[in-house]
Design an enzyme around this catalytic site. Sequence first.
Site, PDB file in Angstrom:
ATOM      1  N   ASP A 194      25.500  26.114  33.243  1.00  0.00           N
ATOM      2  CA  ASP A 194      26.404  25.571  32.862  1.00  0.00           C
ATOM      3  C   ASP A 194      25.716  25.208  31.079  1.00  0.00           C
ATOM      4  OD1 ASP A 194      28.341  24.021  31.720  1.00  0.00           O
ATOM      5  OD2 ASP A 194      27.677  22.241  33.112  1.00  0.00           O
ATOM      6  N   ARG A 251      30.449  20.275  40.373  1.00  0.00           N
ATOM      7  CA  ARG A 251      29.596  19.965  41.409  1.00  0.00           C
ATOM      8  C   ARG A 251      30.697  19.741  42.928  1.00  0.00           C
ATOM      9  NH1 ARG A 251      29.089  17.757  36.060  1.00  0.00           N
ATOM     10  NH2 ARG A 251      30.407  16.122  36.225  1.00  0.00           N
ATOM     11  N   ASP A 285      16.064  21.524  31.950  1.00  0.00           N
ATOM     12  CA  ASP A 285      16.726  21.551  31.178  1.00  0.00           C
ATOM     13  C   ASP A 285      15.381  20.755  29.919  1.00  0.00           C
ATOM     14  OD1 ASP A 285      19.698  20.005  30.412  1.00  0.00           O
ATOM     15  OD2 ASP A 285      18.377  19.629  28.869  1.00  0.00           O
ATOM     16  N   SER A 286      16.598  21.386  28.311  1.00  0.00           N
ATOM     17  CA  SER A 286      15.260  20.898  27.196  1.00  0.00           C
ATOM     18  C   SER A 286      14.606  19.429  27.469  1.00  0.00           C
ATOM     19  CB  SER A 286      15.142  21.639  26.256  1.00  0.00           C
ATOM     20  OG  SER A 286      16.779  21.869  26.427  1.00  0.00           O
ATOM     21  N   CYS A 289      31.646  26.804  27.722  1.00  0.00           N
ATOM     22  CA  CYS A 289      32.177  25.735  27.011  1.00  0.00           C
ATOM     23  C   CYS A 289      32.773  25.665  26.389  1.00  0.00           C
ATOM     24  CB  CYS A 289      31.425  24.461  27.648  1.00  0.00           C
ATOM     25  SG  CYS A 289      30.086  24.607  26.576  1.00  0.00           S
TER      26      CYS A 289
HETATM   27  N1  SAH Z   1      25.738  20.780  33.959  1.00  0.00           N
HETATM   28  C1  SAH Z   1      25.388  19.641  33.594  1.00  0.00           C
HETATM   29  C2  SAH Z   1      25.507  20.010  31.583  1.00  0.00           C
HETATM   30  C3  SAH Z   1      24.586  20.510  30.697  1.00  0.00           C
HETATM   31  S1  SAH Z   1      24.703  20.139  29.211  1.00  0.00           S
HETATM   32  C4  SAH Z   1      26.381  18.454  33.706  1.00  0.00           C
HETATM   33  O1  SAH Z   1      26.263  18.976  35.183  1.00  0.00           O
HETATM   34  O2  SAH Z   1      25.969  17.530  33.449  1.00  0.00           O
HETATM   35  C5  SAH Z   1      23.464  21.642  28.786  1.00  0.00           C
HETATM   36  C6  SAH Z   1      22.153  20.726  28.605  1.00  0.00           C
HETATM   37  O3  SAH Z   1      21.003  21.617  27.747  1.00  0.00           O
HETATM   38  C7  SAH Z   1      22.330  19.767  27.981  1.00  0.00           C
HETATM   39  O4  SAH Z   1      21.097  18.823  28.903  1.00  0.00           O
HETATM   40  C8  SAH Z   1      20.953  19.968  27.259  1.00  0.00           C
HETATM   41  O5  SAH Z   1      19.609  19.480  26.664  1.00  0.00           O
HETATM   42  C9  SAH Z   1      20.584  21.626  27.787  1.00  0.00           C
HETATM   43  N2  SAH Z   1      20.225  22.501  26.998  1.00  0.00           N
HETATM   44  C10 SAH Z   1      19.993  23.200  25.795  1.00  0.00           C
HETATM   45  N3  SAH Z   1      19.495  24.409  25.127  1.00  0.00           N
HETATM   46  C11 SAH Z   1      18.453  24.631  26.278  1.00  0.00           C
HETATM   47  C12 SAH Z   1      17.471  25.202  26.645  1.00  0.00           C
HETATM   48  N4  SAH Z   1      17.453  26.416  25.437  1.00  0.00           N
HETATM   49  N5  SAH Z   1      17.335  25.063  27.927  1.00  0.00           N
HETATM   50  C13 SAH Z   1      16.981  24.405  28.347  1.00  0.00           C
HETATM   51  N6  SAH Z   1      18.657  23.590  28.602  1.00  0.00           N
HETATM   52  C14 SAH Z   1      18.649  22.816  27.091  1.00  0.00           C
END
Ligand code: SAH
Length: 394
Positions: free
Chosen positions: A297, A206, A247-248, A337
């Site tokens: 991510d 970040r 985000d979902s 990850c």
């Molecule tokens: N980049 C973030 C961490 C991401 S964790 C940070 O820096 O804190 C992964 C995220 O993806 C979660 O919040 C989860 O809710 C979201 N997610 C999972 N599948 C998804 C999808 N198909 N579409 C959108 N978001 C999704």
Amino acid sequence: MKTIRLKAGKERSLLRRHPWVFDGAIDRGRADPGETVRVESADGRFLAWGAYAPSSKIRVRVWSFDEAERIDAAFFERRLRAAVALRERLAIDSDGVRLVHGESDGLPGLVVDRYGDVLVAQFGSSGAERHKAWIADALLRVTGLSRLYERSDASVRQLEGLPPVTGWLRGDGPTECVIRENGWRLSLDVAEGHKTGYYLDQRDSRRDCAELTRRFGFGEVLNCYSYTGGFTVAALAGGARHVTSIDSSGPALQRARRNVALNGFDAARCTFLDADVNASLRAFWAAGRRFHAIVLDPPKLAPSAAHLERAARAYKDVNRLGFKLLEPGGVLFTYSCSGAVGVELFQKIVASAAHEAGVEATLLARHGGAPDHPTGLAFPEGEYLKGLVAWRRP
Ligand code: SAH
């Protein structure tokens, strides 16, 4: 003390200091969940002290390779003290810090994060579970803190035959915390958030995202899988004109909005989409939207090596869409990850995604877990987070 005798030849990985014994390596011996066992070779030589897990494929996780060491309350206090001392020496510039990173800190299955004056622990193995009281007491002594919240609700617990447990383990009070990261303020809730509440492993990514946004003067930034908006705040801090976060999870986006406000940024610079990333990227493409920087991510798409092929396709799809939406001269920050997807494989996937998108890209940097998430040298499984910063040549 119960003994686990390995099959002939199965001592090799332990001799190399890898901390796991799989069920198939065991000739004889059994014990109760989490009970400390002596692991020995087929010819009776001492190999390690470990915690037995009757229902897990990882049947023993090693506490110590030192025959003279006793696995008692003092052992856990020593290991915890060493882990905390390392973080102090690393001088992490944040009060949100991973204090214990499982196997890599010699404490298999145990994860401890510190958010300000709140500790959050995940007991993810039978051994950590069995010694929970020792670990909890030692954690308070070693850190001088008094509040410890338990988030033992990760899916790995099921593989160990353990039920989910959450709640205050020591002390109590509000579960909302505000941490300082890279000069920003970020709020989280240790009871409701994912994992222990926040993804500390991406702290340095970040920071670099903010820095590159500033240097390149990116205007339109897209943060996919934004969770609580860590990269959103980073891009705004780097001077982005506008950031779209997808985000979902509705609650995660609510908190992302709060985090933008907490840092004094104008809400008009942000759009939050409660939607599926893949569908949103396709819609942007159809509508002719383009971005100067895109963060991808996703959650762990390959839970294990068995899911590798499907996961590789999923990573390639989303990265191809990402590259297509990138303005020439723009940058893709892309992450995986999944422990099962190695650095080399991930780069191959991203390279072929760029190729399929018809884009020429150059690698500007590699990202990995922040230094408070160290990897045991003999434990490559610990290196789960990898990132590529790819620049689309104009
Ligand atoms: N980049 C973030 C961490 C991401 S964790 C940070 O820096 O804190 C992964 C995220 O993806 C979660 O919040 C989860 O809710 C979201 N997610 C999972 N599948 C998804 C999808 N198909 N579409 C959108 N978001 C999704």
